[in-house]
Design an enzyme around this catalytic site. Structure first.
Site, short mmCIF file in Angstrom:
data_model
loop_
_atom_site.label_atom_id
_atom_site.label_comp_id
_atom_site.label_asym_id
_atom_site.label_seq_id
_atom_site.Cartn_x
_atom_site.Cartn_y
_atom_site.Cartn_z
N CYS A 110 0.96 -1.05 0.20
CA CYS A 110 0.14 -0.25 0.40
C CYS A 110 0.83 1.22 -0.10
O CYS A 110 1.78 1.52 -0.63
CB CYS A 110 -1.35 0.14 1.35
SG CYS A 110 -2.15 1.12 0.89
N HIS A 111 0.51 2.45 0.83
CA HIS A 111 1.56 3.40 0.86
C HIS A 111 3.50 2.85 1.78
O HIS A 111 3.81 4.16 1.90
CB HIS A 111 0.66 4.20 2.15
CG HIS A 111 -0.28 5.25 1.38
ND1 HIS A 111 -1.72 4.03 1.45
CD2 HIS A 111 -0.81 6.14 0.72
CE1 HIS A 111 -2.00 5.03 0.78
NE2 HIS A 111 -2.14 6.23 0.18
#
Length: 184
Positions: A110-111
């Site tokens: 994800c991030h």
């Protein structure tokens, strides 16, 4: 598969996407490995289900107390706030970079690649992430791909990246394979 292997999970004190912590954690345990929670502060960390507070988890060690030499691999869970906070803490960035310097596998979802951008370790690597990081990763020299999991062995270690919670099954399998020596 991971008998005797210890895998670090590096997180900030809050803002971790809970499922991106717990599913890889459970995959490591089910494969016979030992997951350990590393953070920037002692005590407990606060996970979230997107924007809603979820469970709290006890910290095993802080990033300034341990090094990559103490572990066989690293997982970087996502959540927006988690890697955004981690990338501002020099000890956390150095801890993550240490896995690249040691040639040990790293899995980021994800991030989480924000922390890897700060560590300066994505140049020349194929990666994926949450789509909003595409430009950041490209500016850091990475080649971004829109796939559920990207396994890149183009650098000193195997780097596993995924986009989002929907990709967790493929992410966990690729991470366990890499941690067991079969990834790449």
């Amino acid at each position: 598969m991971l008998n005797g292997k210890t895998i670090a999970f590096l997180v900030a004190p809050e803002g971790i996407e809970q499922v991106e912590l717990t599913e890889p954690w459970n995959a490591v345990k089910q494969a016979g490995g030992t997951p350990r929670l590393v953070s920037t502060e002692k005590g407990q960390v606060q996970a979230f289900n997107h924007l809603e507070p979820a469970d709290r988890f006890p910290v095993d060690a802080t990033a300034d107390e341990v090094s990559a030499a103490d572990f066989d691999g690293l997982v970087l869970p996502g959540g927006v706030a988690n890697p955004d906070l981690l990338r501002t803490v020099p000890e956390a960035v150095a801890f993550a970079k240490g896995f690249f310097d040691a040639g040990k596998p790293v899995a980021a979802i994800c991030h989480a690649p924000w922390t890897l951008i700060e560590a300066g370790v994505v140049r020349g690597r194929k990666v994926t992430s949450w789509p909003s990081l595409r430009t950041d990763l490209g500016n850091a020299g990475a080649e971004w791909e829109d796939r559920e999991v990207v396994v890149c062995s183009a650098g000193p270690n195997t780097l596993i990246t995924s986009r989002k919670p929907d990709d967790l099954k493929a992410f966990c399998q690729a991470a366990v394979d890499a941690f067991s020596g079969g990834g790449g």
